[in-house]
Design an enzyme around this catalytic site. Structure first.
Site, short mmCIF file in Angstrom:
data_model
loop_
_atom_site.label_atom_id
_atom_site.label_comp_id
_atom_site.label_asym_id
_atom_site.label_seq_id
_atom_site.Cartn_x
_atom_site.Cartn_y
_atom_site.Cartn_z
N LYS A 66 1.06 -1.13 -0.03
CA LYS A 66 -0.06 -0.05 -0.06
C LYS A 66 0.58 1.32 0.16
CE LYS A 66 -3.92 2.10 2.31
NZ LYS A 66 -4.72 1.87 3.57
N SER A 141 -9.90 2.00 2.48
CA SER A 141 -8.87 2.76 1.57
C SER A 141 -7.87 1.82 0.82
CB SER A 141 -8.32 3.90 2.51
OG SER A 141 -7.44 3.35 3.19
N SER A 166 -9.87 -0.26 6.59
CA SER A 166 -9.25 -0.32 5.32
C SER A 166 -8.71 -1.66 4.90
CB SER A 166 -8.08 0.88 5.19
OG SER A 166 -8.99 2.07 5.06
N1 GLN Z 1 -12.94 4.35 6.11
C1 GLN Z 1 -12.16 4.91 7.25
C2 GLN Z 1 -12.09 6.28 7.07
O1 GLN Z 1 -12.33 6.83 5.88
C3 GLN Z 1 -11.01 3.95 7.56
C4 GLN Z 1 -9.98 4.12 6.53
C5 GLN Z 1 -8.86 3.71 6.79
O2 GLN Z 1 -8.87 2.53 7.59
N2 GLN Z 1 -7.62 3.72 6.45
O3 GLN Z 1 -11.42 6.87 7.93
#
Ligand code: GLN
Length: 464
Positions: A66, A141, A166
């Site tokens: 990532k 994400s 995410s």
């Molecule tokens: N969807 C969550 C957010 O927008 C988690 C994203 C993540 O785990 N990086 O914060």
């Protein structure tokens, strides 16, 4: 040698026996990868440098990373234009460990900018498309990590990151397995912060075996990250072979209430019955704090991100410009105004507001107190149960045209099932259980801190 549909395990066996022609393998691999990337927008950076094959547990195995995890000499942007062109002079600890075992970094996967999103639609570069249906999201994400794992039928593991879900969301939406370990189990050194009290590196793979294997390699204490845990890393491979006889499973009622799709609930129930037939017992339970998880998570995550991102000011890393700004504030605003995306700006503004003197007690401190209540809620459940089981996401991967219609608040609410365990810092795994309208459904398994073995055992017993 035919590598298509070869498992990670078989590849590594062949690799260690000296049977793999790496030129041949990587030619085939990059051909497939490029086709998939062109179709589904999976990578921000591809690293086609000739792989240096070195012995170890991961000898010659392709790994995607990532983009929020620093990789030496490979561009690392965390999905943001403000870091375009930034090539770290060092590897994150997790990357160092993977390379030390012979893993090969093939590229950096697409993601929401700084991890800010659930559907990988807040991307400054590419918006990954779901290989199972291009009109739908891969989740976020870590969308690129889920997408690449689903798209490639070649041996490969994706290293991803979760702040509030995410890893689980893309795993559920792409029919892959995603493991998020206990907070602190893996060093965050070299991970670009979104919200440092929540961020965790984990893995996405095709099987429970693959992610358990990756976790074992990257876990462990690191003197460079004082929040990394001192606990000994168990042999996760052993957890794969355990049976689930006598395991006690809790079914949090609130998590089913929040699942909008009845068919998803039924699928998860069928699988709970399956676990029962394999020797586990289950009982319904409650997690009363569920109604507070979204506000508590978003206040904490936004407060932390608003301070963590202050270092991207156009002077030290990535974007910088000749401007006619006359002081720092003007310069800082110009750079950030130009290079940060809309959602990231929204979060910085809201987070800064919630931390301001005068509002801090009302928002940030209150959210921290609620977080303790949420942790206690899980802790109480784990006195009685080994694991909690629920759907991973309340619906199957949505279509882009429907995501466009969501307000920011509706977007945030999609995380109702994943932000709780992330706030508590407990480990979780999402496993694909069945398809609904040709799209996968993920089952979420949670356990108490440092109990990754339990979720691995349970997840492995369910594989269909
Ligand atoms: N969807 C969550 C957010 O927008 C988690 C994203 C993540 O785990 N990086 O914060």
């Amino acid at each position: 040698m035919k590598f298509e549909n070869m498992s990670v395990k078989t590849f590594l066996e062949e690799s260690n026996k000296g049977n793999v022609n790496y030129d041949d393998f990587y030619n085939q691999f990059f051909k497939k990868l490029k086709e998939a990337d062109k179709k589904y927008n999976l990578l921000i950076t591809t690293n086609e440098n000739k792989p240096k094959i070195q012995s170890g547990k991961l000898k010659g195995l392709p790994l995607s990373i990532k983009d929020c995890i620093c990789t030496k000499d490979i561009q690392t942007t965390s999905g943001s234009k403000i870091l375009e062109g930034y090539t770290p002079p060092f590897d994150a600890t997790a990357i160092k460990k993977l390379k030390h075992q012979g893993g090969i970094i093939i590229g950096k996967t697409a993601q929401d900018e700084f991890g800010h999103g659930t559907f990988s639609t807040n991307c400054a570069y590419k918006i990954p498309k779901n290989p199972l249906d291009e009109t739908r999201t891969c989740g976020g994400s870590s969308g690129g990590a889920g997408g690449i794992t689903a798209a490639l039928n070649m041996p490969h593991i994706a290293i991803a990151e979760s702040t509030g879900g995410s890893i689980s969301a893309p795993a559920a939406f792409t029919g892959t397995v995603g493991i998020t370990p206990t907070y602190g189990r893996i060093s965050r050194y070299g991970l670009i912060d979104y919200a440092n009290s929540l961020d965790k590196i984990g893995a996405i793979g095709k099987t429970v075996e693959d992610v358990a294997f990756a976790l074992e390699i990257i876990a462990g204490h690191d003197p460079l990250d004082e929040t990394s845990a001192n606990n000994t890393v168990p042999n996760y491979q052993k957890a794969l072979d355990k049976n689930i006889k006598g395991m006690k499973i809790g079914i949090p009622e609130e998590y089913f209430k929040e699942t909008t799709d009845e068919k998803i609930k039924n699928i998860i129930w069928d699988n709970i019955k399956k676990l029962e037939s394999l020797g586990a017992t289950y009982e319904k339970c409650t997690l009363k704090t569920t109604k507070y998880v979204i506000p508590a998570y978003y206040i904490i995550a936004m407060c932390e991100t608003s301070t963590n991102l202050a270092k991207f000011c156009g002077m030290r890393y990535g974007a910088s410009e000749q401007t006619n700004a006359t002081d720092f504030n003007e310069y800082f605003s110009k750079i950030r105004g130009t290079y940060l995306g809309e959602e990231t700006k929204r979060r910085i503004i809201l987070g800064t507001y919630a931390r301001m003197a005068g509002y801090r007690d009302q928002y940030y401190l209150k959210a921290m107190k609620v977080r303790t209540m949420i942790i206690n809620d899980y802790k109480k459940s784990f006195k009685k149960f080994d694991c909690l089981v629920s759907p991973t996401m309340p619906f199957i991967a949505p279509k882009f045209k429907d995501i466009e219609k969501l307000t920011p608040l509706e977007h945030y609410s999609a995380d109702i099932l994943t932000v709780g365990p992330n706030l508590a810092g407990i480990p979780m795994i999402s496993v694909p259980v069945k398809n609904l309208n040709k799209m996968p459904v993920g089952m979420h398994i949670l356990a108490d801190h440092m109990q990754e073995e339990k979720i691995i055992t349970l997840a492995n017993s369910i594989k269909s």
